[in-house]
Scaffold this motif. Structure first.
Motif, PDB file in Angstrom:
ATOM      1  N   VAL A  44       0.942  -1.202  -0.001  1.00 14.49           N
ATOM      2  CA  VAL A  44       0.126  -0.095  -0.032  1.00 14.49           C
ATOM      3  C   VAL A  44       0.839   1.196   0.081  1.00 14.49           C
ATOM      4  CG1 VAL A  44      -1.929  -1.225   1.206  1.00 14.49           C
ATOM      5  CG2 VAL A  44      -0.421   0.241   2.620  1.00 14.49           C
ATOM      6  N   PRO A  45       0.485   2.322  -0.490  1.00 12.52           N
ATOM      7  CA  PRO A  45       1.191   3.626  -0.725  1.00 12.52           C
ATOM      8  C   PRO A  45       1.649   4.023   1.062  1.00 12.52           C
ATOM      9  CG  PRO A  45      -0.948   3.830  -1.293  1.00 12.52           C
ATOM     10  CD  PRO A  45      -1.050   2.591  -1.101  1.00 12.52           C
ATOM     11  N   ILE A  46       3.026   4.698   1.166  1.00 14.67           N
ATOM     12  CA  ILE A  46       3.519   4.844   2.282  1.00 14.67           C
ATOM     13  C   ILE A  46       2.591   5.928   3.011  1.00 14.67           C
ATOM     14  CG2 ILE A  46       5.204   6.661   1.429  1.00 14.67           C
ATOM     15  CD1 ILE A  46       6.913   4.312   3.264  1.00 14.67           C
ATOM     16  N   GLU A  47       1.895   6.632   2.305  1.00 13.15           N
ATOM     17  CA  GLU A  47       0.986   7.774   2.992  1.00 13.15           C
ATOM     18  C   GLU A  47      -0.005   7.232   3.832  1.00 13.15           C
ATOM     19  OE1 GLU A  47       1.369   7.494  -0.455  1.00 13.15           O
ATOM     20  OE2 GLU A  47       3.251   9.086  -0.188  1.00 13.15           O
ATOM     21  N   LYS A  48      -0.080   5.837   3.971  1.00 19.56           N
ATOM     22  CA  LYS A  48      -1.280   5.110   4.643  1.00 19.56           C
ATOM     23  C   LYS A  48      -0.498   4.754   5.842  1.00 19.56           C
ATOM     24  CE  LYS A  48      -4.698   3.972   1.452  1.00 19.56           C
ATOM     25  NZ  LYS A  48      -5.600   2.548   0.975  1.00 19.56           N
ATOM     26  N   PHE A  49       0.774   4.910   6.061  1.00 21.80           N
ATOM     27  CA  PHE A  49       1.528   4.188   7.098  1.00 21.80           C
ATOM     28  C   PHE A  49       1.370   4.712   8.432  1.00 21.80           C
ATOM     29  CE2 PHE A  49       4.979   1.320   4.892  1.00 21.80           C
ATOM     30  CZ  PHE A  49       3.956   0.795   4.032  1.00 21.80           C
ATOM     31  N   LYS A  50       0.830   5.979   8.535  1.00 25.71           N
ATOM     32  CA  LYS A  50       0.803   6.971   9.946  1.00 25.71           C
ATOM     33  C   LYS A  50       2.177   6.831  10.669  1.00 25.71           C
ATOM     34  CE  LYS A  50      -3.980   5.700  10.785  1.00 25.71           C
ATOM     35  NZ  LYS A  50      -5.218   5.393  11.637  1.00 25.71           N
ATOM     36  N   LEU A  51       3.026   7.438   9.515  1.00 23.83           N
ATOM     37  CA  LEU A  51       4.490   7.533  10.083  1.00 23.83           C
ATOM     38  C   LEU A  51       4.591   8.499  11.031  1.00 23.83           C
ATOM     39  CD1 LEU A  51       6.632   7.212   6.692  1.00 23.83           C
ATOM     40  CD2 LEU A  51       6.944   5.929   9.103  1.00 23.83           C
ATOM     41  N   LEU A  52       4.107   9.832  10.911  1.00 26.85           N
ATOM     42  CA  LEU A  52       4.158  10.837  11.930  1.00 26.85           C
ATOM     43  C   LEU A  52       3.866  10.466  13.241  1.00 26.85           C
ATOM     44  CD1 LEU A  52       3.227  14.096   9.662  1.00 26.85           C
ATOM     45  CD2 LEU A  52       5.554  13.167  10.438  1.00 26.85           C
ATOM     46  N   GLN A  53       2.632   9.860  13.388  1.00 30.09           N
ATOM     47  CA  GLN A  53       1.908   9.190  14.609  1.00 30.09           C
ATOM     48  C   GLN A  53       2.977   8.243  15.313  1.00 30.09           C
ATOM     49  OE1 GLN A  53      -1.856   8.884  12.741  1.00 30.09           O
ATOM     50  NE2 GLN A  53      -2.487   9.049  14.992  1.00 30.09           N
ATOM     51  N   ALA A  54       3.406   7.383  14.333  1.00 30.72           N
ATOM     52  CA  ALA A  54       4.395   6.445  14.785  1.00 30.72           C
ATOM     53  C   ALA A  54       5.472   6.914  15.281  1.00 30.72           C
ATOM     54  CB  ALA A  54       4.612   5.283  13.865  1.00 30.72           C
ATOM     55  N   LYS A  55       6.136   8.033  14.502  1.00 30.34           N
ATOM     56  CA  LYS A  55       7.312   8.523  15.179  1.00 30.34           C
ATOM     57  C   LYS A  55       7.400   9.341  16.176  1.00 30.34           C
ATOM     58  CE  LYS A  55       9.489   8.797  10.618  1.00 30.34           C
ATOM     59  NZ  LYS A  55      10.160   9.611   9.385  1.00 30.34           N
ATOM     60  N   GLU A  56       6.250   9.951  16.651  1.00 27.47           N
ATOM     61  CA  GLU A  56       5.629  10.580  17.883  1.00 27.47           C
ATOM     62  C   GLU A  56       5.758   9.621  19.092  1.00 27.47           C
ATOM     63  OE1 GLU A  56       2.176  12.982  17.953  1.00 27.47           O
ATOM     64  OE2 GLU A  56       2.949  13.970  16.056  1.00 27.47           O
ATOM     65  N   LEU A  57       5.146   8.554  18.739  1.00 30.45           N
ATOM     66  CA  LEU A  57       5.009   7.472  19.583  1.00 30.45           C
ATOM     67  C   LEU A  57       6.436   7.126  20.090  1.00 30.45           C
ATOM     68  CD1 LEU A  57       3.064   5.622  21.761  1.00 30.45           C
ATOM     69  CD2 LEU A  57       2.999   4.031  19.533  1.00 30.45           C
ATOM     70  N   MET A  58       7.294   6.607  18.871  1.00 29.00           N
ATOM     71  CA  MET A  58       8.609   6.151  19.149  1.00 29.00           C
ATOM     72  C   MET A  58       9.561   7.208  20.098  1.00 29.00           C
ATOM     73  SD  MET A  58       9.321   4.815  15.229  1.00 29.00           S
ATOM     74  CE  MET A  58      10.966   4.093  15.891  1.00 29.00           C
ATOM     75  N   LYS A  59       9.368   8.516  19.737  1.00 37.64           N
ATOM     76  CA  LYS A  59      10.105   9.602  20.326  1.00 37.64           C
ATOM     77  C   LYS A  59       9.746   9.800  22.017  1.00 37.64           C
ATOM     78  CE  LYS A  59      11.564  14.478  19.605  1.00 37.64           C
ATOM     79  NZ  LYS A  59      10.969  15.685  19.329  1.00 37.64           N
ATOM     80  N   ALA A  60       8.376   9.391  22.249  1.00 40.09           N
ATOM     81  CA  ALA A  60       7.999   9.519  23.648  1.00 40.09           C
ATOM     82  C   ALA A  60       8.482   8.264  24.383  1.00 40.09           C
ATOM     83  CB  ALA A  60       6.436   9.617  23.610  1.00 40.09           C
TER      84      ALA A  60
END
Ligand code: FE
Ligand code: FE
Ligand code: ZN
Length: 283
Positions: A44-60
């Protein structure tokens, strides 16, 4: 520092965000994902990956992108000289996969070297080298491709360290080729994993320990040298808990990302318990 996690799923609707949530739920500080189903190449296109939210969670949670490993699908076979269109498809898929890995921000792609389909190790290896060159010559990123040590099932290339060393040496961008050591696979390939220090020394002589990038921590359903590749839960197979725990805690493997790929038990992931037990071990 021990970096230990497991294979996690990446699927609708949360994709990468879901993967990180899953990893955190196991108490992991590392994980491995497929950018889609491991058995096929639909993506699926990477735009669907919820990357920004994932990265926020990783950072936290102090979860570093360096500890997110991507695994290429099993169906990729650069070694298939018998069906050249399969090898060509692998080149095209990997070219796109490296772009996806870059977009995710991960640094490492694990790849099964391939199977020579009875054409022989030499021809198979040459096709893998050519395939990797076709991919890497065109790719300007610094993403590492970690070739996995294989069990030697069927006509798999890469069950002997020498085979992987040969491939690495002949890839133009050789510094972008590293190794993923799978404990089940090396045991099934015939290496004596019970004497892990000796195994590491052999690895160092043939491949160089600095080229070890990832360790897959799996027990094996089969005896040493069986060439089967059937993963077993930690402590329930022919490798055993003690040996695997020593590997996880091995001082020479400090800082190397370790990933469990053990089977689900009654449809439930075993990773939280396995990670807890492995981390709790001490001499
Ligand atoms: Fe693998
Ligand atoms: Fe593996
Ligand atoms: Zn395997």
């Amino acid at each position: 520092m021990i970096y230990l996690g497991s294979h996690v799923s990446m699927k609708a609707p949360d994709y990468m965000l879901g993967s990180i949530k899953e990893a955190l739920s196991y108490g992991s500080n590392a994980c491995m994902i497929y950018t889609g189903a491991p058995q096929n190449s639909k993506r699926v296109p990477i735009e669907k990956f919820k990357l920004l939210q994932a990265k926020e969670l990783m950072k936290a949670n102090g979860f570093s992108m360096d500890r997110v490993i991507v695994h290429a699908p099993y169906i990729i076979n650069l070694a298939n000289s018998v069906k050249p269109e399969t090898a060509q498809f692998g080149i095209e898929f990997l070219t796109e996969e490296l772009k996806r890995v870059a977009q995710i921000g991960a640094k490492m792609l694990v790849l099964h070297p391939g199977a020579h389909m009875k054409a022989g190790i030499d021809i198979g290896s040459q096709w893998i080298i050519n395939g990797l060159n076709a991919v890497l010559d065109q790719d300007e990123s610094d993403i590492v491709i970690a070739l996995e040590t294989m069990a030697g099932k069927g006509s798999e290339v890469g069950s002997q360290f020498e085979e992987l060393a040969y491939i690495k040496e002949h890839v133009h961008k050789s510094d972008r080729i590293k190794i993923c050591l799978d404990t089940c696979h090396v045991h099934d390939a015939g290496y004596n994993i019970q004497d892990f220090d000796q195994l590491l020394e052999t690895f160092d002589q043939v491949l160089g320990l600095q080229n070890l990038a990832v360790v897959h921590v799996n027990d094996s359903k089969n005896v040493k040298g069986a060439h089967k590749d059937r993963h077993e839960n930690i402590g329930k197979g022919h490798i055993g808990f003690e040996t695997l725990a020593r590997i996880v805690h091995h001082p020479k493997l400090d800082d190397i990302t370790k990933i469990l790929e053990t089977p689900y038990i009654e449809n439930k992931p075993p990773y939280k318990e396995e990670i807890e037990r492995l981390l709790a071990w001490s001499e």
